[in-house]
Scaffold this active site. Structure first.
Site, PDB file in Angstrom:
ATOM      1  N   LYS A   1     -29.913  45.765  16.645  1.00  0.00           N
ATOM      2  CA  LYS A   1     -31.175  45.037  16.797  1.00  0.00           C
ATOM      3  C   LYS A   1     -32.378  45.975  16.716  1.00  0.00           C
ATOM      4  O   LYS A   1     -33.419  45.603  16.193  1.00  0.00           O
ATOM      5  CB  LYS A   1     -31.202  44.273  18.120  1.00  0.00           C
ATOM      6  CG  LYS A   1     -30.450  42.975  18.059  1.00  0.00           C
ATOM      7  CD  LYS A   1     -30.908  42.041  19.169  1.00  0.00           C
ATOM      8  CE  LYS A   1     -30.138  40.720  19.133  1.00  0.00           C
ATOM      9  NZ  LYS A   1     -30.317  39.938  20.347  1.00  0.00           N
TER      10      LYS A   1
ATOM     11  N   LYS B   1     -21.967  39.029  10.401  1.00  0.00           N
ATOM     12  CA  LYS B   1     -21.814  37.901  11.315  1.00  0.00           C
ATOM     13  C   LYS B   1     -22.805  36.775  10.981  1.00  0.00           C
ATOM     14  O   LYS B   1     -23.955  37.058  10.647  1.00  0.00           O
ATOM     15  CB  LYS B   1     -22.106  38.445  12.730  1.00  0.00           C
ATOM     16  CG  LYS B   1     -21.858  37.514  13.858  1.00  0.00           C
ATOM     17  CD  LYS B   1     -22.235  38.174  15.186  1.00  0.00           C
ATOM     18  CE  LYS B   1     -23.730  38.172  15.398  1.00  0.00           C
ATOM     19  NZ  LYS B   1     -24.153  38.487  16.779  1.00  0.00           N
TER      20      LYS B   1
ATOM     21  N   LYS C   1     -28.172  33.193  14.112  1.00  0.00           N
ATOM     22  CA  LYS C   1     -29.377  32.360  14.097  1.00  0.00           C
ATOM     23  C   LYS C   1     -30.604  33.179  13.737  1.00  0.00           C
ATOM     24  O   LYS C   1     -31.623  32.624  13.358  1.00  0.00           O
ATOM     25  CB  LYS C   1     -29.603  31.562  15.395  1.00  0.00           C
ATOM     26  CG  LYS C   1     -29.232  32.192  16.724  1.00  0.00           C
ATOM     27  CD  LYS C   1     -29.578  31.248  17.897  1.00  0.00           C
ATOM     28  CE  LYS C   1     -28.637  31.327  19.080  1.00  0.00           C
ATOM     29  NZ  LYS C   1     -28.554  32.611  19.791  1.00  0.00           N
TER      30      LYS C   1
HETATM   31  P1  TYM Z   1     -25.896  34.422  21.609  1.00  0.00           P
HETATM   32  O1  TYM Z   1     -27.007  33.509  21.967  1.00  0.00           O
HETATM   33  O2  TYM Z   1     -26.124  35.426  20.529  1.00  0.00           O
HETATM   34  O3  TYM Z   1     -24.613  33.599  21.182  1.00  0.00           O
HETATM   35  C1  TYM Z   1     -24.024  32.621  22.021  1.00  0.00           C
HETATM   36  C2  TYM Z   1     -22.519  32.656  21.861  1.00  0.00           C
HETATM   37  O4  TYM Z   1     -22.136  32.467  20.501  1.00  0.00           O
HETATM   38  C3  TYM Z   1     -21.242  33.496  20.096  1.00  0.00           C
HETATM   39  N1  TYM Z   1     -21.475  33.774  18.673  1.00  0.00           N
HETATM   40  C4  TYM Z   1     -20.526  33.777  17.736  1.00  0.00           C
HETATM   41  N2  TYM Z   1     -19.198  33.558  17.799  1.00  0.00           N
HETATM   42  C5  TYM Z   1     -18.492  33.631  16.642  1.00  0.00           C
HETATM   43  N3  TYM Z   1     -19.065  33.907  15.441  1.00  0.00           N
HETATM   44  C6  TYM Z   1     -20.396  34.128  15.322  1.00  0.00           C
HETATM   45  N4  TYM Z   1     -20.945  34.380  14.139  1.00  0.00           N
HETATM   46  C7  TYM Z   1     -21.186  34.077  16.516  1.00  0.00           C
HETATM   47  N5  TYM Z   1     -22.504  34.250  16.758  1.00  0.00           N
HETATM   48  C8  TYM Z   1     -22.668  34.080  18.088  1.00  0.00           C
HETATM   49  C9  TYM Z   1     -21.613  34.695  20.960  1.00  0.00           C
HETATM   50  O5  TYM Z   1     -20.536  35.604  21.055  1.00  0.00           O
HETATM   51  C10 TYM Z   1     -21.918  34.018  22.286  1.00  0.00           C
HETATM   52  O6  TYM Z   1     -20.724  33.794  23.008  1.00  0.00           O
HETATM   53  N6  TYM Z   1     -25.761  37.971  25.082  1.00  0.00           N
HETATM   54  C11 TYM Z   1     -25.366  36.598  24.808  1.00  0.00           C
HETATM   55  C12 TYM Z   1     -25.917  35.600  25.804  1.00  0.00           C
HETATM   56  C13 TYM Z   1     -25.607  35.892  27.250  1.00  0.00           C
HETATM   57  C14 TYM Z   1     -24.344  35.733  27.865  1.00  0.00           C
HETATM   58  C15 TYM Z   1     -24.568  36.076  29.246  1.00  0.00           C
HETATM   59  C16 TYM Z   1     -23.078  35.387  27.415  1.00  0.00           C
HETATM   60  C17 TYM Z   1     -26.495  36.273  28.199  1.00  0.00           C
HETATM   61  N7  TYM Z   1     -25.883  36.370  29.397  1.00  0.00           N
HETATM   62  C18 TYM Z   1     -23.520  36.041  30.159  1.00  0.00           C
HETATM   63  C19 TYM Z   1     -22.035  35.364  28.352  1.00  0.00           C
HETATM   64  C20 TYM Z   1     -22.259  35.690  29.700  1.00  0.00           C
HETATM   65  C21 TYM Z   1     -25.904  36.226  23.445  1.00  0.00           C
HETATM   66  O7  TYM Z   1     -26.830  36.785  22.952  1.00  0.00           O
HETATM   67  O8  TYM Z   1     -25.323  35.151  22.925  1.00  0.00           O
END
Ligand code: TYM
Length: 335
Positions: free
Chosen positions: A112, A195, A198
């Site tokens: 990032k 990957k 969004k």
């Molecule tokens: P975020 O918002 O990027 O994504 C949310 C969830 O979607 C999964 N994900 C994917 N899985 C498979 N293929 C993909 N291309 C893909 N893109 C996203 C992510 O692995 C995630 O599970 N840091 C986290 C948010 C967070 C969180 C937490 C998660 C904050 N606190 C505590 C678990 C526990 C994030 O940015 O997710």
């Protein structure tokens, strides 16, 4: 009974990657015995600048989307992170437990921040500490995520271990990721080695969960593939990331196994495969988009659901984080 915690950033529309990698598992896990807590992580969202009006709108949209996917507020706790102060309080304590060297190794930060590390927010650097706090504030032990979050979960365990060790307690438990193997990493439609995200500048790289039927079909038709026909076995796809990705998506949304799909389409080009995939995707995704728009039409109801979720979340995290504050040596505050 275990406690499950997971979060999603309200930055843009959830993609098919979010859905197949995490959100459908969130819905599934509600059927079990465990208590489920799902969080819209708006504190994490502002580690990169968000226009305030857009952040508000995206938070509503993400709440509506989770409900449309099947999150049931009477079964699960659904809320926005900034509404429960325990996250930021424990996050600060963890900022003082985690080591710079640990955070320097985080691949998501490196990705990032890119080349310009000096210019990103300090919040982006300590992002994983807050994520550890999200989970540990509830003494949650299971975390359903896609595989891009595994390194953050390992770090959350390292932080908890160091906290326990430094203060001579066994206060924070170990946590485990819950991963859906076949769709742990859904890839971009334009590049099978990246990957699906969004935040990718190209909308053609992803399916948004609110895309309509025409948009979904057109994105699948244009999705990158290769000139070879489809093989009759999975091993032959090892060096063909785009084909493997589309097959994984097809299996996940149709419920058919990858092997069965290959048996059906082997020897042919991608044309008929893509038409059938688009049809399966539309059948799965379009109703979610429609229900999202319905939920979004009643913001007062979304406010009610999120406030009630925050009240329940604070009831669990408040006492745990207060205990952590006593362990650290802080005096009690106002009663
Ligand atoms: P975020 O918002 O990027 O994504 C949310 C969830 O979607 C999964 N994900 C994917 N899985 C498979 N293929 C993909 N291309 C893909 N893109 C996203 C992510 O692995 C995630 O599970 N840091 C986290 C948010 C967070 C969180 C937490 C998660 C904050 N606190 C505590 C678990 C526990 C994030 O940015 O997710």
């Amino acid at each position: 009974m275990a406690r499950i915690f997971s979060g999603i950033q309200p930055t843009g529309i959830a993609t098919l990657g979010n859905y197949l990698g995490a959100l459908r598992n969130w819905v599934e896990l509600q059927q079990g015995e465990d208590e489920c807590i799902y969080c819209l992580v708006d504190l994490h969202a502002i580690t990169t600048f968000q226009e305030p009006a857009a952040l508000r709108e995206q938070t509503y949209t993400m709440a509506a989307l989770l409900l449309a996917c099947g999150i049931k507020p009477e079964r699960s706790i659904l809320f926005h992170q900034s509404a429960v102060s325990a996250h930021a309080r424990l996050g600060w304590i963890f900022n003082c437990v985690a080591r710079m060297g640990w955070l320097n190794r985080m691949t998501q930060f490196k990705d990032k921040a890119g080349k310009d590390r000096e210019a990103v927010s300090t919040g982006l650097f300590v992002y994983p500490n807050l994520m550890a706090a999200d989970i540990h504030a509830y003494h949650a032990t299971k975390v359903p995520v896609g595989d891009d979050q595994l390194q953050h979960i390992e770090l959350a365990n390292d932080i908890a271990e160091k906290f326990n060790h430094d203060f001579g307690v066994s206060f924070f438990p170990r946590i485990e990721p819950v991963i859906l193997k076949e769709t742990a990493r859904v890839m971009s439609l334009r590049d099978g080695t990246k990957k699906m995200s969004k935040s990718d500048p190209s909308d053609q790289s992803r399916i948004n969960m609110t895309d309509d039927a025409d948009m979904i079909s057109s994105k699948i038709r244009k999705a990158k593939t290769d000139p070879e026909p489809l093989p009759d076995n999975l091993a032959a796809l090892a060096e063909r990331p785009e084909a493997r990705n589309l097959l994984g998506i097809f299996a996940a949304v149709s419920g058919e196994s990858q092997e069965a799909l290959l048996a059906r389409f082997a020897g042919g080009g991608f044309g008929p495969f893509k038409s059938a995939l688009a049809e399966a995707l539309v059948a799965h995704v379009e109703p979610i988009g429609r229900r999202t728009r319905e939920y979004l039409a009643d913001k007062a109801e979304l406010d009610r659901i999120l406030r009630e979720g925050a009240r329940r979340a604070a009831g669990i995290a408040g006492p745990i984080v207060e205990k952590a504050e006593r362990i650290v040596g802080f005096l009690p505050g106002a009663a």
